[in-house]
Scaffold this active site. Structure first.
Site, PDB file in Angstrom:
ATOM      1  CG  HIS A  17      -1.926  -0.986   1.378  1.00 43.40           C
ATOM      2  ND1 HIS A  17      -2.078  -1.765   2.504  1.00 43.40           N
ATOM      3  CD2 HIS A  17      -2.912  -1.381   0.516  1.00 43.40           C
ATOM      4  CE1 HIS A  17      -3.105  -2.581   2.347  1.00 43.40           C
ATOM      5  NE2 HIS A  17      -3.627  -2.376   1.145  1.00 43.40           N
ATOM      6  CE  LYS A  41     -12.752  -7.084   4.214  1.00 40.80           C
ATOM      7  NZ  LYS A  41     -12.198  -6.333   3.084  1.00 40.80           N
ATOM      8  NE  ARG A  90      -2.920  -7.471  -4.665  1.00 39.39           N
ATOM      9  CZ  ARG A  90      -3.726  -7.730  -3.660  1.00 39.39           C
ATOM     10  NH1 ARG A  90      -3.248  -7.900  -2.451  1.00 39.39           N
ATOM     11  NH2 ARG A  90      -5.016  -7.845  -3.836  1.00 39.39           N
ATOM     12  CB  SER A 127      -4.318  -6.488   4.591  1.00 44.34           C
ATOM     13  OG  SER A 127      -3.861  -5.242   4.156  1.00 44.34           O
TER      14      SER A 127
HETATM   15  O1  PNS Z   1      -8.878  -2.839   0.351  1.00 42.84           O
HETATM   16  P1  PNS Z   1     -10.170  -3.300  -0.283  1.00 42.84           P
HETATM   17  O2  PNS Z   1     -11.064  -3.918   0.772  1.00 42.84           O
HETATM   18  O3  PNS Z   1      -9.940  -4.188  -1.469  1.00 42.84           O
HETATM   19  O4  PNS Z   1     -10.895  -1.960  -0.816  1.00 42.84           O
HETATM   20  C1  PNS Z   1     -12.124  -2.040  -1.509  1.00 42.84           C
HETATM   21  C2  PNS Z   1     -12.784  -0.655  -1.616  1.00 42.84           C
HETATM   22  C3  PNS Z   1     -12.891   0.021  -0.266  1.00 42.84           C
HETATM   23  C4  PNS Z   1     -11.948   0.219  -2.533  1.00 42.84           C
HETATM   24  C5  PNS Z   1     -14.180  -0.871  -2.248  1.00 42.84           C
HETATM   25  O5  PNS Z   1     -14.833  -1.882  -1.557  1.00 42.84           O
HETATM   26  C6  PNS Z   1     -15.046   0.380  -2.231  1.00 42.84           C
HETATM   27  O6  PNS Z   1     -14.819   1.312  -2.978  1.00 42.84           O
HETATM   28  N1  PNS Z   1     -16.077   0.367  -1.325  1.00 42.84           N
HETATM   29  C7  PNS Z   1     -16.957   1.485  -1.114  1.00 42.84           C
HETATM   30  C8  PNS Z   1     -18.385   1.141  -1.513  1.00 42.84           C
HETATM   31  C9  PNS Z   1     -18.613   1.359  -3.000  1.00 42.84           C
HETATM   32  O7  PNS Z   1     -18.429   2.452  -3.518  1.00 42.84           O
HETATM   33  N2  PNS Z   1     -19.011   0.266  -3.680  1.00 42.84           N
HETATM   34  C10 PNS Z   1     -19.263   0.270  -5.100  1.00 42.84           C
HETATM   35  C11 PNS Z   1     -17.988   0.040  -5.886  1.00 42.84           C
HETATM   36  S1  PNS Z   1     -18.275   0.025  -7.619  1.00 42.84           S
END
Ligand code: PNS
Length: 159
Positions: A17, A41, A90, A127
Site C-alpha cells: 500500500h 466485515k 498486483r 493484508s
Molecule cells: O482494500 P479493499 O477492501 O480491497 O478496498 C475495496 C474498496 C474500499 C476500494 C471498495 O470496496 C469500495 O470502494 N467500497 C466502497 C463502496 C462502493 O463504492 N461500492 C461500489 C464500488 S463500484
C-alpha cells in the site's frame, strides 16, 4: 489542483500500500488515503487504529491526508473534490474485480480510475495474508512497516 484518492480497508497497511501511496504522492497535488468503514466485515484493527498506523507511516509526505468514509466511494469523491481513484494492480487476479469497480464508478459519477502496477517486490502481498501468516507465527517483517509489525504482534498476543 489534482486531488486523488487511494481507497481501501488497510487492515493493516502493508508496504505494498505504502509503495502505491508514495508513488501517487509524487504524481498528484494531494492524495487522500480513504479507509472504508465496513461494519459487516470482521477486521483485526479498528478504523481508528488503522488510521493511526496510516498517519504514522505517511507522516513524511506533506501531500498525503488520511480520511475515513462509508457508503459509496463516488459520493466521497464528490464531497471532497476528488478527480480520480488510484488503485494498485498486483496481478491479473486483481484485474477483473478492479475493472468492474472502475467501470461502475465511472458509470455512477464519471469518476475515473487509474491503475498503478505494483512493485514486483510486493506483487504477492495482501493484508489478509499478512494477518494469516502472523497469526500462525510466520515472519512478516519487511512486508509491513515496523510500527505495524509491533501492533500486529501485540494484537495477536491479546487474542
Ligand atoms: O482494500 P479493499 O477492501 O480491497 O478496498 C475495496 C474498496 C474500499 C476500494 C471498495 O470496496 C469500495 O470502494 N467500497 C466502497 C463502496 C462502493 O463504492 N461500492 C461500489 C464500488 S463500484
Amino acid at each position: 489542483m489534482h486531488r486523488v484518492v487511494c481507497p481501501g480497508s488497510f487492515d493493516p497497511v502493508t508496504n505494498g500500500h505504502l509503495d502505491i501511496v508514495s508513488r501517487t504522492a509524487g504524481l498528484y497535488d494531494e492524495v487522500i488515503v480513504a479507509v472504508l468503514i465496513n461494519i459487516t466485515k470482521h477486521s483485526l484493527f479498528s478504523v481508528d487504529e488503522r488510521i493511526d498506523m496510516l498517519t504514522e507511516v505517511t507522516k513524511g509526505y506533506g501531500n498525503v491526508r488520511i480520511e475515513r468514509f462509508h457508503g459509496l466511494l463516488v459520493d466521497f469523491c464528490a464531497a471532497n473534490g476528488i478527480t480520480a481513484v488510484v488503485k494498485g494492480l498486483r496481478a491479473v487476479t486483481d484485474f477483473e474485480y478492479e475493472m468492474q469497480m472502475a467501470q461502475m464508478n465511472y458509470r455512477l459519477a464519471k469518476v475515473e480510475t487509474l491503475f498503478m502496477t505494483t512493485n514486483p517486490l510486493y506483487s504477492f502481498l495482501s493484508s489478509s495474508l499478512v494477518k494469516e501468516i502472523a497469526k500462525y507465527g510466520g515472519d512478516v517483517s519487511g512486508l509491513v512497516p515496523e510500527i505495524v509489525l509491533d501492533r500486529l504482534h501485540t494484537r495477536l498476543a491479546e487474542e
